[in-house]
Motif scaffolding. Sequence first.
Motif, PDB file in Angstrom:
ATOM      1  N   LYS A  67      55.461  90.681  32.584  1.00 54.77           N
ATOM      2  CA  LYS A  67      54.773  91.971  32.651  1.00 54.77           C
ATOM      3  C   LYS A  67      55.497  92.987  33.518  1.00 54.77           C
ATOM      4  N   GLY A 360      42.651  94.069  20.892  1.00 51.71           N
ATOM      5  CA  GLY A 360      43.989  93.647  20.491  1.00 51.71           C
ATOM      6  C   GLY A 360      43.885  92.859  19.200  1.00 51.71           C
ATOM      7  N   HIS A 385      45.968  82.482  25.043  1.00 57.53           N
ATOM      8  CA  HIS A 385      46.526  83.715  24.467  1.00 57.53           C
ATOM      9  C   HIS A 385      45.526  84.870  24.573  1.00 57.53           C
ATOM     10  N   LYS A 386      44.245  84.562  24.379  1.00 55.71           N
ATOM     11  CA  LYS A 386      43.210  85.599  24.513  1.00 55.71           C
ATOM     12  C   LYS A 386      43.169  86.138  25.941  1.00 55.71           C
ATOM     13  N   ASP A 388      45.369  86.155  28.217  1.00 60.15           N
ATOM     14  CA  ASP A 388      46.573  86.911  28.564  1.00 60.15           C
ATOM     15  C   ASP A 388      46.405  88.383  28.228  1.00 60.15           C
ATOM     16  N   ILE A 389      45.678  88.682  27.146  1.00 58.04           N
ATOM     17  CA  ILE A 389      45.441  90.069  26.722  1.00 58.04           C
ATOM     18  C   ILE A 389      44.144  90.618  27.315  1.00 58.04           C
ATOM     19  N   ASP A 392      44.008  91.898  31.011  1.00 60.26           N
ATOM     20  CA  ASP A 392      44.664  93.187  31.272  1.00 60.26           C
ATOM     21  C   ASP A 392      43.757  94.356  30.910  1.00 60.26           C
TER      22      ASP A 392
END
Length: 555
Positions: A67, A360, A385-386, A388-389, A392
Amino acid sequence: MRSETTNTIIISAYADIIINRGTDKSVPYAGGIFITLYISDLDGTLLNYAAKLKPRAAEMLGRMIKKGILFSYATARRFYTASQATAGLTPNIPVITMNGIILADPVTGERISTEYIRQTSFKAAKEFIIKNNETPIVYSWYKGRERVAFLKNSHKAAKKFNDMRKGDPSRVECSNYDELFLGDIYYLTFLNPENNIDLLNEVFSNEKGFSAVTYIDTYEKNLRFYEVWSGGVSKATAALKLKKLTGASKIIAFGDNLNDIAMFEAADECYAVENAHPDLKAIATGVIASNEEMGVPVFIEKRETKVWDYTPLPSKPEQFKAALSDSNQYGGVGELNEKPIHAALKRYFSAETDREVKIGPFIADAAGENGIVEIQTAGWGKLNHKLDIFLDACHVTVVYPFEQIVHHIAIHEKTGELIKNPTVRNNKNITAFFLELHRIKGFLTNPNLTVCFCGLEIERTRFIKDPENKWERRQKKIKKPLALLSEIYLNKSEDYRVFLPDNLPEKFTIKEFEKLSKKPGQKFCGDASVIVPVLEYMSVVHKCGKKGNSFIYCL
């Protein structure tokens, strides 16, 4: 031996790599953007007591590097051993090795700069070494390759140190001092030196063109290092060089031992891990969690993470009853036999928010001003994975439905008759829950993640096709929620203390933890080999010794 004071080779093209790291936050040249350069020592600071980087620490740092944060390490190690110890992690900027002598490419190990010992300085020192029968490990650059040389008849400590590195392609065994001192020398390591430290300090003084440091090994307390390199060179000078190369605005440094003092003095902020030398703690900006508790990645994550607004919702059992009515109307029974539970919880947690919200590439169960809610009974590995988005974007609450009280009913599928009297079981086993926590462990310290341990009363009905024929006892199951019994919100480390057994002693083993948790009157029980590592990760407990082959943990 090189005659110049230093030989420095700067790869100017490296700046282009830094400029194109990927996000605006990571570009230090973009007109006044403030950016922090994080530099951590390795042994005793970033690495655990097995001299390895924990996989979860590598995962956390890797995610932050991706990031855009600037992260590097500064170590007395060579790149060869440093890259092995930090397997799974690749910094996005050069790394500092050999106590600041070498700046190396974090991927290839190619030298960006090297500081050699002056020939004039080394002449008298070489005579002293030979005369006093010292057997240092000598690091040099010879015929276009790195060389780590040692005498065949080294002292006991040096011999043991070299035997541990037999797979190192740079390792060279020498039969005499002439072979030992070949090439352009940049570093000397004395292990349990034969001579008095004060005498060595006189020989390798700064006035004579050297830098030197002595300290006790992080892993073997009967092993003393005395390390020598070119005067005026240190982790501090390399850190400042790296700061200039990256265009960073400030340095935050982490360390544990006396060879980190210079770097601490050059940094804008400096933090000692809990297990650090008292003298280093005395000059630190602050003290963070230990190396075993992953103090460095946890600190950086909290520092770099934008904390979203979030207020834990009060438990409302009456509201859950209304959700049950809705879920009975709309919820079905899927392959996992958990849809009614999922449907009821989704309606309960989204009473004042929207359901099935696209964020997303993913769909969140519910989302509103208080963040995202995800209900997940099992398979939490899919959440990585969820998260991680989602993290943010806002605060995330992951709900775990815990079947606290279970009514067991068996029914004949054809006649609808009860096969046997219903039974009720009070479930205290939290092993399955902690297995799910393991699967998202890298996110548990994120301040924007809350886990809700949701205790439910459920009815578990089995429809048996033919109870009399064991070959035809196929069955389908339905789990139906009856009531909401409790909600435990886990957001901070101390929140996880609720899972500790009552009357747990200050020091204990995993077997003792499990034995105590199974005693009557305890709220929870389970496989302690699954539970304790998560509690250790969350800094609720920590290793403090061994008892035979078992680790001893402390509160």
